[in-house]
Design a protein around this motif. Structure first.
Motif, PDB file in Angstrom:
ATOM      1  N   CYS A   8       6.218  40.546  74.318  1.00  0.00           N
ATOM      2  CA  CYS A   8       7.596  40.216  74.648  1.00  0.00           C
ATOM      3  C   CYS A   8       8.400  40.170  73.352  1.00  0.00           C
ATOM      4  O   CYS A   8       7.910  39.694  72.328  1.00  0.00           O
ATOM      5  CB  CYS A   8       7.635  38.857  75.348  1.00  0.00           C
ATOM      6  N   CYS A  13      14.576  33.384  73.989  1.00  0.00           N
ATOM      7  CA  CYS A  13      13.497  32.532  74.502  1.00  0.00           C
ATOM      8  C   CYS A  13      13.280  31.324  73.586  1.00  0.00           C
ATOM      9  O   CYS A  13      12.926  31.494  72.420  1.00  0.00           O
ATOM     10  CB  CYS A  13      12.201  33.320  74.611  1.00  0.00           C
ATOM     11  N   GLY A  39      11.667  36.007  80.769  1.00  0.00           N
ATOM     12  CA  GLY A  39      12.240  34.672  80.884  1.00  0.00           C
ATOM     13  C   GLY A  39      13.698  34.701  81.302  1.00  0.00           C
ATOM     14  O   GLY A  39      14.408  35.677  81.062  1.00  0.00           O
ATOM     15  N   CYS A  48       9.806  31.043  82.532  1.00  0.00           N
ATOM     16  CA  CYS A  48       9.154  32.319  82.265  1.00  0.00           C
ATOM     17  C   CYS A  48       7.772  32.328  82.920  1.00  0.00           C
ATOM     18  O   CYS A  48       6.887  31.553  82.546  1.00  0.00           O
ATOM     19  CB  CYS A  48       9.010  32.549  80.762  1.00  0.00           C
TER      20      CYS A  48
END
Length: 75
Positions: A8, A13, A39, A48
C-alpha cells in the motif's frame, strides 16, 4: 518478511507506520500494489480492512510454522 504481498502506498493513512503493507521493502523486480488505497474515513474514523499489524503478523508466523511442519508456538 516475505515481500510477496500486495503493498500500500499509505496515502492519507494514519496507521501506515505500523502496517506491514506499507513498511515492508518493495521487491526490486516485481511488486504488487493496491490500485486504490484500501483505507477510508467511515463516520469520522479511519478504517482499513487490509491493515496488517503485529497481530496479523503473529497469525502469519503461526501459519508458516504449521505449513513447515513445526508447531504453532515456533518449536
Amino acid at each position: 518478511m516475505n515481500t510477496d504481498i500486495t503493498k500500500c502506498l499509505g496515502t492519507d493513512c494514519p496507521w501506515k507506520s505500523k502496517c506491514v503493507r506499507y513498511i515492508t521493502p518493495a521487491d526490486k523486480d516485481i511488486q504488487a500494489y493496491f490500485s486504490t488505497p484500501p483505507g477510508k474515513m467511515v463516520e469520522e474514523v479511519f478504517a482499513c480492512d487490509m491493515f496488517w499489524g503485529a497481530a496479523q503478523e503473529m497469525i502469519m508466523e503461526q501459519l508458516r510454522n504449521i505449513t513447515n511442519g513445526s508447531e504453532a508456538n515456533g518449536s
